[in-house]
Design a protein around this motif. Sequence first.
Motif, PDB file in Angstrom:
ATOM      1  N   VAL A 245      30.664  54.604  47.069  1.00 15.41           N
ATOM      2  CA  VAL A 245      30.980  53.382  47.808  1.00 15.41           C
ATOM      3  C   VAL A 245      31.142  52.205  46.856  1.00 15.41           C
ATOM      4  O   VAL A 245      32.065  51.382  46.998  1.00 15.41           O
ATOM      5  N   LEU A 246      30.274  52.093  45.862  1.00 12.15           N
ATOM      6  CA  LEU A 246      30.388  51.006  44.891  1.00 12.15           C
ATOM      7  C   LEU A 246      31.695  51.098  44.107  1.00 12.15           C
ATOM      8  O   LEU A 246      32.342  50.087  43.845  1.00 12.15           O
ATOM      9  N   ALA A 247      32.069  52.313  43.743  1.00 13.76           N
ATOM     10  CA  ALA A 247      33.340  52.487  43.028  1.00 13.76           C
ATOM     11  C   ALA A 247      34.514  52.073  43.907  1.00 13.76           C
ATOM     12  O   ALA A 247      35.458  51.419  43.445  1.00 13.76           O
ATOM     13  N   GLY A 248      34.475  52.452  45.179  1.00 12.70           N
ATOM     14  CA  GLY A 248      35.543  52.051  46.100  1.00 12.70           C
ATOM     15  C   GLY A 248      35.592  50.554  46.302  1.00 12.70           C
ATOM     16  O   GLY A 248      36.675  49.957  46.326  1.00 12.70           O
ATOM     17  N   LEU A 249      34.426  49.924  46.440  1.00 19.07           N
ATOM     18  CA  LEU A 249      34.385  48.474  46.610  1.00 19.07           C
ATOM     19  C   LEU A 249      34.928  47.762  45.378  1.00 19.07           C
ATOM     20  O   LEU A 249      35.655  46.769  45.491  1.00 19.07           O
ATOM     21  N   ALA A 250      34.566  48.251  44.205  1.00 19.45           N
ATOM     22  CA  ALA A 250      35.048  47.624  42.969  1.00 19.45           C
ATOM     23  C   ALA A 250      36.566  47.728  42.862  1.00 19.45           C
ATOM     24  O   ALA A 250      37.251  46.748  42.522  1.00 19.45           O
TER      25      ALA A 250
ATOM     26  N   LEU B 113      42.070  45.350  43.405  1.00 24.06           N
ATOM     27  CA  LEU B 113      43.392  45.351  44.027  1.00 24.06           C
ATOM     28  C   LEU B 113      43.624  44.084  44.832  1.00 24.06           C
ATOM     29  O   LEU B 113      44.745  43.543  44.852  1.00 24.06           O
ATOM     30  N   ALA B 114      42.580  43.620  45.532  1.00 27.67           N
ATOM     31  CA  ALA B 114      42.719  42.373  46.294  1.00 27.67           C
ATOM     32  C   ALA B 114      42.971  41.196  45.364  1.00 27.67           C
ATOM     33  O   ALA B 114      43.804  40.319  45.657  1.00 27.67           O
ATOM     34  N   LEU B 115      42.269  41.166  44.231  1.00 30.32           N
ATOM     35  CA  LEU B 115      42.482  40.092  43.261  1.00 30.32           C
ATOM     36  C   LEU B 115      43.906  40.141  42.713  1.00 30.32           C
ATOM     37  O   LEU B 115      44.560  39.105  42.548  1.00 30.32           O
ATOM     38  N   ARG B 116      44.397  41.339  42.490  1.00 26.57           N
ATOM     39  CA  ARG B 116      45.766  41.489  41.985  1.00 26.57           C
ATOM     40  C   ARG B 116      46.788  40.999  43.011  1.00 26.57           C
ATOM     41  O   ARG B 116      47.757  40.323  42.666  1.00 26.57           O
ATOM     42  N   ARG B 117      46.557  41.330  44.304  1.00 31.04           N
ATOM     43  CA  ARG B 117      47.486  40.883  45.336  1.00 31.04           C
ATOM     44  C   ARG B 117      47.436  39.366  45.501  1.00 31.04           C
ATOM     45  O   ARG B 117      48.462  38.712  45.682  1.00 31.04           O
ATOM     46  N   LEU B 118      46.208  38.807  45.479  1.00 31.69           N
ATOM     47  CA  LEU B 118      46.055  37.371  45.716  1.00 31.69           C
ATOM     48  C   LEU B 118      46.639  36.540  44.582  1.00 31.69           C
ATOM     49  O   LEU B 118      47.022  35.384  44.793  1.00 31.69           O
ATOM     50  N   THR B 119      46.672  37.091  43.391  1.00 32.24           N
ATOM     51  CA  THR B 119      47.169  36.329  42.240  1.00 32.24           C
ATOM     52  C   THR B 119      48.574  36.760  41.838  1.00 32.24           C
ATOM     53  O   THR B 119      49.075  36.327  40.804  1.00 32.24           O
TER      54      THR B 119
ATOM     55  N   LEU C 225      49.301  30.365  42.386  1.00 33.61           N
ATOM     56  CA  LEU C 225      49.483  30.121  40.954  1.00 33.61           C
ATOM     57  C   LEU C 225      48.126  29.913  40.296  1.00 33.61           C
ATOM     58  O   LEU C 225      47.515  28.847  40.417  1.00 33.61           O
ATOM     59  N   THR C 226      47.662  30.945  39.613  1.00 30.08           N
ATOM     60  CA  THR C 226      46.417  30.869  38.861  1.00 30.08           C
ATOM     61  C   THR C 226      46.701  31.260  37.417  1.00 30.08           C
ATOM     62  O   THR C 226      47.815  31.648  37.061  1.00 30.08           O
ATOM     63  N   PHE C 227      45.684  31.180  36.604  1.00 32.27           N
ATOM     64  CA  PHE C 227      45.848  31.513  35.186  1.00 32.27           C
ATOM     65  C   PHE C 227      46.284  32.958  34.983  1.00 32.27           C
ATOM     66  O   PHE C 227      46.914  33.289  33.968  1.00 32.27           O
ATOM     67  N   LEU C 228      45.960  33.839  35.943  1.00 29.28           N
ATOM     68  CA  LEU C 228      46.367  35.234  35.808  1.00 29.28           C
ATOM     69  C   LEU C 228      47.882  35.396  35.910  1.00 29.28           C
ATOM     70  O   LEU C 228      48.441  36.358  35.365  1.00 29.28           O
ATOM     71  N   GLY C 229      48.565  34.488  36.601  1.00 28.13           N
ATOM     72  CA  GLY C 229      50.009  34.590  36.744  1.00 28.13           C
ATOM     73  C   GLY C 229      50.779  33.755  35.744  1.00 28.13           C
ATOM     74  O   GLY C 229      52.017  33.775  35.745  1.00 28.13           O
ATOM     75  N   VAL C 230      50.079  33.020  34.871  1.00 30.16           N
ATOM     76  CA  VAL C 230      50.752  32.144  33.917  1.00 30.16           C
ATOM     77  C   VAL C 230      51.653  32.910  32.948  1.00 30.16           C
ATOM     78  O   VAL C 230      52.781  32.462  32.673  1.00 30.16           O
ATOM     79  N   PRO C 231      51.242  34.035  32.389  1.00 29.85           N
ATOM     80  CA  PRO C 231      52.160  34.739  31.461  1.00 29.85           C
ATOM     81  C   PRO C 231      53.496  35.092  32.096  1.00 29.85           C
ATOM     82  O   PRO C 231      54.551  34.852  31.500  1.00 29.85           O
ATOM     83  N   HIS C 232      53.483  35.656  33.293  1.00 29.96           N
ATOM     84  CA  HIS C 232      54.722  36.013  33.972  1.00 29.96           C
ATOM     85  C   HIS C 232      55.528  34.767  34.328  1.00 29.96           C
ATOM     86  O   HIS C 232      56.758  34.733  34.159  1.00 29.96           O
ATOM     87  N   LEU C 233      54.848  33.728  34.812  1.00 30.40           N
ATOM     88  CA  LEU C 233      55.523  32.486  35.172  1.00 30.40           C
ATOM     89  C   LEU C 233      56.192  31.859  33.953  1.00 30.40           C
ATOM     90  O   LEU C 233      57.369  31.450  34.005  1.00 30.40           O
ATOM     91  N   THR C 234      55.479  31.789  32.849  1.00 30.85           N
ATOM     92  CA  THR C 234      56.024  31.179  31.644  1.00 30.85           C
ATOM     93  C   THR C 234      57.220  31.961  31.125  1.00 30.85           C
ATOM     94  O   THR C 234      58.237  31.384  30.698  1.00 30.85           O
TER      95      THR C 234
END
Length: 739
Positions: free
Chosen positions: A383-388, A393-399, A421-430
């Motif tokens: 369950v912990l592995a699934g939650l992680a 994946l949720a963080l990837r979708r949200l950013t 638009l967060t720092f995670l998307g800055v490389p692709h945006l730039t």
Amino acid sequence: MKMVTQGSLLSAFRYDLPASLVVFLVAVPLSLGIAMAAGAPLAAGLIAAAAGGIVAGRLGGSPIQVSGPTASLTVVIAGLVHTYGWQATCLITILAGAIQVLLGLLKAARAALAVSPAVAHGMLAGVGIVIALAQLHVVLGGSPQHSALANLIQLPGQIIGMHGHKVMVGVLTVLVLLVWERLPKRISAVPAPLAALSVAATTAWLLNWDVTRIDLSGAIATWAPPQVPQGDWHHVAGAALLIALLAGAESLLCCTATDGMHNGRRADLDRELCGQGVANMVSGALGGLPVAGVIVRSTTNIRAGARSRSSAILHGVWVLIFALCLGGTIKLIPIEALAALLVFIGIRTISLGNARKVHGHNEVPVYLVTMTGVIVIGLAEGVLAGLALAALLALRRLTRVTIDKREEPDGRLHVTVSGSLTFLGVPHLTQELRAIPTGTAVDLDLNIDFMDNAAFEAVHSWRLDHERLGGTVAIDEVHDQWYTMAAGGARMSPAKSPPKPAGRWWLPWAHRRRAEPAMTESECRLTQGTQEFHRRTAPLVRPVFTELAAGQQPAHLFITCADSRIVPHLITSSGPGDLFTVRNIGNLVPRADSDPCDDSIASAIEFATGILNVHTITVCGHSGCGAMAALLDGPATTAHLRHLGRWLRHGDSSLALLEGGADGDDPDTKLDRLCRLNIQQQLANLRTYPAVNEQVQAGTLKLMGLYFDIGSARVEVAPPGAPDSPATVTSLASEPERR
């Protein structure tokens, strides 16, 4: 109230009583096996099953969940028994229960709602496979191994050396389970698990088959009261917290999983956590194992037809009675039949429907990781592995940032940035922004709901560099002004902004803000509006207009005022091709016999009823109508406007209706009454056209009046005919919409 009570008793007798017996027959051997595996007295398993059924069943928040000792805590309990002894472990169980009660009172159980359904479905599937593999060994006449992988590896050898009578009992049980639901309703009203166990037990007894029985001699006599642990209290407190969290998490996950398997009332998670805590305190005080909501027993309970918490409570009562005085009766049921029942239930928990649901939301990796983790490592770890993974994946979708580039016919480059638009998307945006050629005129649409400082710096620095090299950048923000506020030094809100419509055509030009230099007097708002239409709306509506290009088939003729505040498509939520619209001053419909005749209105009516075959003709008036105000003020008001004065003569019949009513109203009230009466007079004028009158009488055409109150943005409907009072006008909304 009496009828409700009788119905509840009837339901408990018909559904919950048989289900409780099935769960009881499943719970007893499982409880004994878990107690033996944990190194605890056999009676500890029965005490925990009784406490979980009676206490958690009565006080918990789930109407269908069954609680008792759980296999997922076996390793933890075994370690505590080895370190502190059994009586000290009982006191640790009491402490764990107290922690659970405290967490429930603090409403901490709501965190379980954040669990992805893919994790719950994967847990169910994994537990089902683990149970099926373990109990299959028992059906084949052997013993389950210590893990699912070991059970799988040893399965071929177990099949080769299987025992005839034991296998036959298991096969017979499964066959009854498979065919029972296909029998006539009078027979299948008995729960299939109960019928299967009865048939298997009766057959084994009549044919004197060699099957395995349970020996409970001396099990109750091994009970001992709890004792204070001897050792570091930090470790003791940590052990109590670990049991509280593991048992509580399993109970809440079981709640969320079983909620989707029945049609009854949804579980109250905070109450469930408190109920589990009290049950653990009672179980530990009586010398029992820790208690949690058990997925196997809960699914068994549901499959057996349980309807309420009475089944879980009765199952605990049966366990208690059995432990005290009826231990020998369990020998009538072969263990292999119980194992076959668990194999069948385990396989049934693997739902292809759930797999298809998670596939549709691209959560198959979460489902597979959770299921594999439960099978290979353990329930909590899986369950912990699934939650992680679900969180990643949720963080990837949200950013995730989507960047679309499109060159316009005028040579400008239209760039749309969508997402958060967060720092995670800055490389692709730039990377995408730097690829724009220097000197290009760019329209940058920020269709975003959040922008952090790193993203702002990336966009702002690119804009400055691009404009320094001769290009132009016009930034338009669809949501809140994230870029504009950051550029102005304003403090940014930490929360995401709520989404707004991608197009803002319905706002007046004066209400639209752009992060670009203000328009000069020489610029045309209409031209800029068409450019915005081409950028934003045209790509969305182009497929609709492509279909409409072949011709129109509107169902309504909509006659309304030319007032700029009236937007027919907005107040009727209609789209292209829905309304055949005619607009004039005062939404007037000259009578068919008027002299001179108005060909504009008459031709529109003829075309709508004779060619388009509309179903409804609507006359829509509005508050504060200037034409009606001119009628009230008299001919002198329009004496210098020759054509307008002549046109307003068609409203004299509406004015006559007002003058025939009560006097003494103030000017605003008179204007409002006249605006409403005018609608109904024009509906009456429509009946003077022969084609309209004939279709109305034939029932193929309906006349309808609408009144739009501009101040409250409320649309009201008025029936045809000229009433004596506007009281017949009825609001279309329960209350005014607030903007």
